[in-house]
Design a protein around this motif. Structure first.
Motif, PDB file in Angstrom:
ATOM      1  N   GLN A 160       0.848  -1.263  -0.042  1.00 39.11           N
ATOM      2  CA  GLN A 160      -0.207  -0.132   0.030  1.00 39.11           C
ATOM      3  C   GLN A 160       0.869   1.112  -0.029  1.00 39.11           C
ATOM      4  O   GLN A 160       0.719   2.235  -0.672  1.00 39.11           O
ATOM      5  N   ASP A 164       1.026   4.157  -2.787  1.00 31.04           N
ATOM      6  CA  ASP A 164       0.786   5.632  -2.447  1.00 31.04           C
ATOM      7  C   ASP A 164       2.241   6.524  -3.135  1.00 31.04           C
ATOM      8  O   ASP A 164       1.944   7.434  -3.676  1.00 31.04           O
ATOM      9  N   VAL A 191      -1.046   0.979   7.645  1.00 37.84           N
ATOM     10  CA  VAL A 191      -0.942   1.836   6.451  1.00 37.84           C
ATOM     11  C   VAL A 191      -0.101   3.069   6.747  1.00 37.84           C
ATOM     12  O   VAL A 191       1.027   3.425   6.199  1.00 37.84           O
ATOM     13  N   PRO A 295      -6.474   5.042   1.522  1.00 37.75           N
ATOM     14  CA  PRO A 295      -6.083   3.778   1.442  1.00 37.75           C
ATOM     15  C   PRO A 295      -7.307   2.738   1.110  1.00 37.75           C
ATOM     16  O   PRO A 295      -7.321   1.582   0.771  1.00 37.75           O
TER      17      PRO A 295
END
Lengths: 349, 454
Positions: A160, A164, A191, A295
């Motif tokens: 993740q 990003d 996250v 997310p």
């Protein structure tokens, strides 16, 4: 407490790189052991994979003959599906395994499940588990398998974080010097932890923002943990979103689970929304071209306003799309080690 | 034929009970100390005497452990009285006080009798059961403490859990007063520690593991000190782990409140940093070795700041004794995720080697350390135990002989304990037990022991 010299980052033995020398990576457990150059190279490969996804026929033979198992002990939509799609586009044989309907339901231990999959010749195991460290545990006990962490407890969610990073870099050109505000339930967010490492390593300035009850105390009140020059020393913590968001390049809202109110972390959702919801008016004090990220899965109207979630500054859907490409890049990267470990021919195409 | 006498030639003899620190001979006959410190001329060596060379070794009274888990009855797959006492002998411990979190719990005379009989049949060191504070350790109503005391328990504890209920703890301290036995409380405020698996702090944040704040321990110690003052009951605080706890105990003692405290070898020597793996690695990056479940222990390993405070408090005597909290586990209880793993470290066989680091680093003197392993715990058990921690002539010969400078690598496969769960696996310790004697009988000896029978 003594912490390493920044130069020592990523120097755990056996995987990654030691003494600054880059070796193919067997496992992706978190971003803490990635060198900035290695992150840059994953982002570069992601761009190439994204090209593949834009083709008419989304299929390349890169991972033909490789077996990828996604082992998910927690519910997931985007992460599991995107790993499955990534594996299939690369021509791997992808097998999905969840808690229900498998021997996990019969009480088989994580270790025995892992050993069973290793014995079956699985090359890459993508694992999500509610307990922090489950992927590290499997990496320690399964020498023949590459482990990719798809989210473990409150510890890490490196894929993740990489998607990003990729999304921001693609939109804004470079990561260095950007102001990244991550707002919400930082305490319970894997996250946030992985993103903090990733952005900080790439030279961005991270501000973690949220209620005092949902920020780790030792980040809120640093106690000399971090020596000068430690990459996380640039991370700031602020309980005021109105203050933190000023001049931000990126605002990332984290999912707020409703049970946080029930267990007393928050007086009420109403008060949380009033103080920490990412809204159009708040984003107005960020940079003009600031990106809004999440997310997923979102609670629209709680941590982020609906208008913003689907507005022009939102890159939330692009994050999801980039997730497939990032996971392709990582599957490709670890598969080069798998081929060496099992004595197969290298897959350089 | 078993020799009736044992002569240890020329060790450094340290007897904390009488402030003795000399190089001399130690002669044991018929299970008792016959002569301590005097050189025994060849002509004076009794017939059929086993003579052991004590060159370069230290001889002192056998160690007394106020806090260990022998797991029997109920959890014999983790440890038994037989294996636990063998581990004790290898670690230099001649007396063990075993905690009552067995199945059934030690909350009635029958279980006490069972343990005493089993220890007499299969144990190699002295075993003193600790009785429950509450029936079935459930924290609801007081156990029959007088019956337990009459059956021979040496203290009361619900260890594994604290006595959570404030008023019940008050009642326990008040009721046990005339029995002369301490209440040992495992202090951890549940609403603060709930779900925690390691010390709250930077390492827990990095690893995403739920933390246990120091305040969880300190809040309950503060409560218990207030209740000890209120009732006049004897409070013994189990396994201190934080600098704040040290401050509370120090202050209580200064005010004359009847409180004593213990500390474990691991809390004196290693930190939460070890959960990152790579032993005492200075790295703060997680890897396959991170989340090492052998570091999961209750109370948790804490920061270097806490370690320093605990060592100072032990040296000063604010903390009365070292106790192992030996908590053996089967492999399956530890070969799981950190959150699923059982709390506890197998300590008996590494305790001395760990603690000797403090001596080698000049943090504590050897005689003080020995005091905290012998006289200190015996004082908490009471005047009936005064003969155990001494080498005075005529007392039972519970003796340990150790090499303070011997370096050895920790290999749990060599443990007598069934619990192989130690974070020290693969590390090198300096200081090793060479022989252990209970009532004049050698219950453990290294094969390399130099000896002759005269």
């Amino acid at each position: 407490m003594s912490l390493s010299h920044p130069a020592a980052f990523g120097a755990y033995s056996g995987t990654g790189h030691a003494n600054g020398e880059t070796k193919p990576r067997q496992h992706v457990l978190d971003l803490d052991d990635f060198l900035p150059s290695e992150i840059a190279s994953v982002l570069e490969n992601t761009r190439a994979m994204k090209e593949v996804l834009k083709r008419d026929i989304k299929k390349v033979p890169t991972l033909r003959g490789r077996v990828v198992v996604t082992l998910f002990y927690e519910a997931s939509t985007r992460t599991r599906i995107s790993f499955e799609e990534a594996g299939k586009v690369l021509s791997a044989d992808v097998i999905n395994m969840g808690g229900s309907g498998s021997s996990v339901e019969k009480g088989e231990s994580l270790l025995n499940t892992g050993l069973t999959l290793q014995a079956m010749g699985v090359d890459i195991l993508v694992v999500r588990h509610p307990h922090a460290g489950a992927p590290n545990f499997l990496a320690r006990h399964l020498p023949k398998v590459s482990i990719i962490n798809a989210g473990d407890g409150l510890h890490a969610h490196p894929t993740q974080a990489l998607l990003d990073l990729f999304t921001v870099q693609e939109k804004l050109g470079s990561l260095a010097g950007l102001k990244i505000v991550i707002v919400g339930d930082v305490l319970h967010s894997r996250v946030a932890r992985s993103a903090m490492w990733g952005f900080a390593k790439m030279g961005a300035k991270v501000t973690l923002c949220g209620p005092g009850t949902l920020l780790p105390l030792d980040l809120l009140r640093p106690n000399g943990h971090l020596p000068e020059g430690h990459c996380l020393a640039s991370v700031k913590v602020d309980t005021s979103l109105d203050r933190a968001i000023e001049g931000a390049d990126v605002v990332m809202a984290l999912r707020l689970q409703s049970e946080r109110q029930d267990s007393g972390f928050l007086p009420s959702m109403r008060e949380y929304i009033r103080r920490w919801q990412v809204t159009e008016s708040r984003v107005a004090s960020a940079k003009p071209n600031a990106l809004v990220m999440h997310p997923g899965p979102m609670n629209e109207g709680i941590e982020i306003s609906s208008g913003l979630a689907h507005g022009d500054s939102s890159v939330i859907e692009e994050q999801v799309a980039n997730g497939v490409a990032v996971r392709m890049a990582l599957l490709y990267q670890v598969s080069t080690v798998v081929s060496q470990a099992s004595g197969r021919l290298s897959i350089e195409q | 034929m078993t020799p009736q006498s044992i002569l240890i030639k020329g060790p450094r003899i340290i007897d904390a009970s009488q402030g003795l620190d000399v190089v001399g001979d130690l002669l044991v006959k018929d299970g008792k100390i016959l002569s301590v410190g005097n050189l025994i001329a060849p002509a004076d060596i009794p017939e059929n005497c086993r003579v052991i060379s004590g060159d370069g070794l230290v001889a002192c009274a056998g160690f007394i452990d106020l806090h260990c888990h022998l797991r029997e009855p109920g959890f014999e797959y983790k440890e038994t009285i037989a294996t636990g006492t063998q581990a004790a002998a290898r670690g230099g411990f001649t007396s063990l006080c075993c905690m009552p979190n067995t199945d059934p719990a030690i909350d009635n005379a029958a279980v006490v009798e069972f343990i005493k009989r089993r220890a007499a049949d299969q144990g190699v060191v002295r075993v003193f059961p600790i009785g429950c504070v509450t029936k079935e350790r459930k924290g609801k109503t007081l156990a029959e403490m007088e019956e337990l005391a009459s059956a021979g328990v040496v203290a009361f504890s619900d260890d594994g859990d604290p006595v959570y209920d404030d008023n019940l703890m008050r009642l326990a301290l008040a009721y046990s007063q005339d029995l002369g036995l301490p209440i040992i409380n495992h202090c951890q405020e549940h609403s603060l520690s709930r779900g925690g698996v390691m010390a709250e702090g930077w390492v827990a944040t990095l690893l995403g593991l739920p933390g246990i704040p120091a305040a969880a321990e300190e809040a309950m110690i503060a409560r218990d000190i207030a209740l000890a003052e209120l009732t006049g009951g004897r409070l013994h605080v189990a396994h201190l782990s934080t600098s704040g706890s040290v401050a509370l105990v120090r202050q209580a003692k200064e005010r004359g409140i009847p409180v004593t405290a213990e500390v474990c070898p691991h809390h004196l020597t290693i930190t939460d940093q070890w959960a990152l793996g790579g032993k005492d690695s200075k790295n703060d990056v997680a890897g396959p070795l991170s989340f090492d479940t052998s570091t999961k222990v209750y109370p948790p390993l804490r920061s270097q700041h806490d370690v320093e405070a605990l060592v100072d408090a032990l040296a000063e005597g604010v903390i009365d004794c070292v106790a192992t909290d030996h908590a053996p586990h089967d492999l399956a209880s530890k070969q799981v995720t950190y959150q699923d793993a059982s709390f506890g470290i197998s300590v008996l066989e590494t305790a001395l080697g760990s603690l000797m680091q403090l001596v080698h680093q000049d943090r504590i003197s050897l005689s003080t350390l020995i005091e905290r392993l012998t006289v200190g715990p015996a004082r908490i058990l009471g005047p009936n135990f005064a003969e155990l921690p001494t080498l005075k002539e005529g007392t039972p010969a519970d003796v340990v002989l150790f090499d303070p400078n011997r370096e050895w690598r920790v290999d749990p496969r060599e443990f007598a304990s069934k619990g192989k769960n130690t974070p020290l696996e693969g590390t090198t310790l300096k200081g090793r037990v060479v022989a252990t004697m209970v009532a004049g009988e050698i219950v453990f000896q290294e094969s390399a022991l130099t000896e002759q029978v005269s």
